[in-house]
Design an enzyme around this catalytic site. Structure first.
Site, PDB file in Angstrom:
ATOM      1  N   VAL A  16     -13.952  -4.989 -32.577  1.00 45.78           N
ATOM      2  CA  VAL A  16     -15.042  -5.947 -32.760  1.00 45.78           C
ATOM      3  C   VAL A  16     -14.678  -6.831 -33.937  1.00 45.78           C
ATOM      4  O   VAL A  16     -14.183  -6.355 -34.958  1.00 45.78           O
ATOM      5  CB  VAL A  16     -16.391  -5.228 -32.996  1.00 45.78           C
ATOM      6  CG1 VAL A  16     -16.387  -4.436 -34.281  1.00 45.78           C
ATOM      7  CG2 VAL A  16     -17.546  -6.223 -33.004  1.00 45.78           C
ATOM      8  N   SER A  17     -14.852  -8.131 -33.782  1.00 52.65           N
ATOM      9  CA  SER A  17     -14.580  -9.056 -34.876  1.00 52.65           C
ATOM     10  C   SER A  17     -15.811  -9.152 -35.759  1.00 52.65           C
ATOM     11  O   SER A  17     -16.904  -8.728 -35.384  1.00 52.65           O
ATOM     12  CB  SER A  17     -14.210 -10.444 -34.339  1.00 52.65           C
ATOM     13  OG  SER A  17     -15.325 -11.034 -33.712  1.00 52.65           O
TER      14      SER A  17
END
Length: 554
Positions: A16-17
């Protein structure tokens, strides 16, 4: 499943960014929970969970967990890679297909929980390609929409991104529809520096002279550093100071960097106040255009060690320098040196020349390698030091990793307590949300550091290095230097030598070299005779450097 069948070993990969963490369904915990339940329902065994937290999927460079997963796939540690969604593994089609190809090469299946397909069939591969292409198309569409929005802002005179030296952005309290909108104001103290730069250049001063004077006068850049030649140029070329807004100066910055410079960026009238007059701006533009067509100075001679030698005073790289002296008979003699780049770029306020003669420096480096090869006892001592440093280095890394794991466990426990309090109505929603965000932010930071440490410990760099391998590397390097052209020698120098330190007496102290798999491949390509299976060099390399990096200080 019968008793004789082995359960499928699954490697779970989640990512996940930072930007995605607030989006519903993208959290690490949500992905892991879904994939764990899927494996349990399918009677599959989880080999390991590879987690890249707060990292974009645009490239593999900082995705250490992904790199480790691909390494483990090559060792046949698991049978299948499972992701929550295709775009968790890669953001563009080429990267995705290349990774899937690597997995298939090692008989590792790839599957996505959200998108159902089987890559073992032609139709499944086609489906994967189509879905990856659609995902990339959606991402490119978003990028184009963002670009359109930024261009529209510039067209209406609004700035994009950070403001340069001389200005500050302040929130527009009157804009109730957009709380993120800001106005640009002049900072008088910084504006005075900008004015000095433009006026001095218009009076005929050079970039280095201006940077040197500003540094001596105690002025600093926006981030608080010293002025440099490139920094002065940036200010002189920025139309923002003339009350204009520039858009699309670089194209595809994330891929091309400065190579993507746009020769004709869009220029619009800005809403912000100008610091310099239109007349001064035009005069500076004329002078910049005149000077840009003057040929750059070229140094006589061939400099092998540019940027490799480090300044003994500031530690910056040293670059080529030519000094001309007039003889008694009126003739000129040119002497070649390596001098501090910070001195040449920023002036004497920052550093001194600390020049070292070119010929002496290059001759010493080459002769030092021959000397080490000629004295086996000296080389054995070097190898012994390498292995001792490796042993000493592993213990603190492991201790740091253990501390991180303990801290992560502690934070996970604290996180669960807040959940229990919230469910028992013992904590307000706003307070619960704030504390959870703080803990998740700290957990992301710790997990990233944990991945870095684990990757470093698993990279086989702790393995002892043999004397024979180091001798073979140095011997091959020495022979190639003797037989190569200047361009090849310079490439080899920059490929193998990490840095060269200099004593206060302006003599060379240490030569730090680094050999890895890419170095060996370069050697083999440069010397076809070394590729024979019976060659000692090739045999040593198969045994000694595969999968690791060797640093040698001579």
């Amino acid at each position: 499943m019968s008793n004789q069948e082995k359960p499928t070993r699954v490697a779970i990969y989640v990512r996940v960014s930072t930007e995605e963490q607030a989006e519903q369904g993208y959290s690490i915990d949500a992905q892991l929970d879904t994939l764990r339940k899927h494996c349990l329902y399918s009677e599959k065994v989880i080999f390991h969970e590879y987690v890249d937290r707060g990292i974009s999927g645009k490239s593999m460079e900082k995705r250490l967990e992904l790199q480790q997963m691909l390494k483990d796939a090559e060792k046949n540690s698991f049978d299948e890679v499972l992701v929550w969604k295709l775009n968790r593994l890669a953001r563009n089609t080429i990267d995705l297909l290349q990774m899937v190809e690597v997995l298939e090469k090692h008989n590792v299946a790839f599957s996505s929980f959200s998108e159902k397909f089987d890559t073992s069939t032609p139709m499944g591969k086609f489906t994967l390609q189509m879905m990856a292409s659609v995902g990339e198309f959606e991402r490119n569409t978003i990028v184009e929409n963002v670009k359109m929005g930024l261009k529209q802002r510039a067209r209406t005179g609004k700035h994009n991104g950070k403001v340069p030296l001389g200005y500050r952005a302040v929130k527009d309290a009157n804009n109730v529809s957009n709380h993120h909108e800001s106005n640009v104001e002049i900072i008088e103290a910084e504006a005075a520096i900008v004015t000095k730069i433009f006026e001095r250049f218009a009076a005929g001063r050079g970039f280095k002279s201006i940077a040197n004077e500003l540094n001596h006068e105690g002025y600093v850049t926006k981030p608080g550093g010293a002025f440099s030649i490139s920094g002065v140029k940036e200010i002189l070329d920025n139309p923002f100071y003339a009350g204009k807004v520039r858009y699309c100066r670089f194209e595809n910055w994330s891929d091309k960097r400065r190579k993507g410079r746009n020769p004709k960026p869009d220029i619009f009238e800005g809403l912000h106040p100008a610091i310099i007059s239109e007349e001064l701006w035009n005069k500076v533009r004329y002078l910049r255009n005149m000077k840009s067509v003057v040929a750059l100075k070229r140094f006589d001679g061939e400099f092998l060690l540019t940027w490799l030698i480090r300044c003994p005073q500031c530690g910056g790289p040293m670059v080529a320098n030519r000094i001309q002296n007039r003889q008694k008979d009126g003739s000129k003699i040119t002497r070649l040196y390596y001098s501090c780049s910070n001195f040449r770029n920023k002036g004497s306020k920052v550093c001194s020349a600390n020049s070292i003669r070119k010929q002496e420096a290059e001759q010493y480096v080459i002769e030092r390698i021959k000397e080490v090869l000629a004295l086996p006892q000296m080389l054995r001592g070097i190898v012994k030091n390498i292995n001792e440093r490796k042993t000493k280095r592993i213990k603190p890394l492991q201790q740091e990793l253990d501390h991180l794991l303990s801290k992560i466990t502690e934070l996970e426990g604290k996180k669960q307590k807040y959940f229990d309090l919230y469910e028992a109505d013992g904590l307000a929603r706003e307070m619960f949300s704030k504390r959870l965000d703080d803990i998740n932010g700290e957990l992301d930071r710790l997990h990233v550091k944990k991945s870095e440490l684990a990757f470093e410990l698993k990279d086989d760099n702790s393995q002892p290095v043999s004397y024979e391998v180091v001798r073979s590397l140095l011997d091959k390097f020495d022979k190639l230097l003797e037989s190569s052209s200047f361009d090849q020698r310079k490439t080899l120098m920059h490929l193998v030598i990490k840095q060269i330190t200099v004593r206060d007496t302006r003599t060379i102290d240490q030569i730090q070299m680094n050999f890895d798999v890419n170095t060996v491949q370069h050697f083999l390509a440069a010397d076809p005779s070394a590729t024979h299976a019976g060659g000692s060099f090739a045999v040593h390399m198969k045994r000694g450097i595969q999968g690791q990096s060797i640093s040698v200080v001579i």
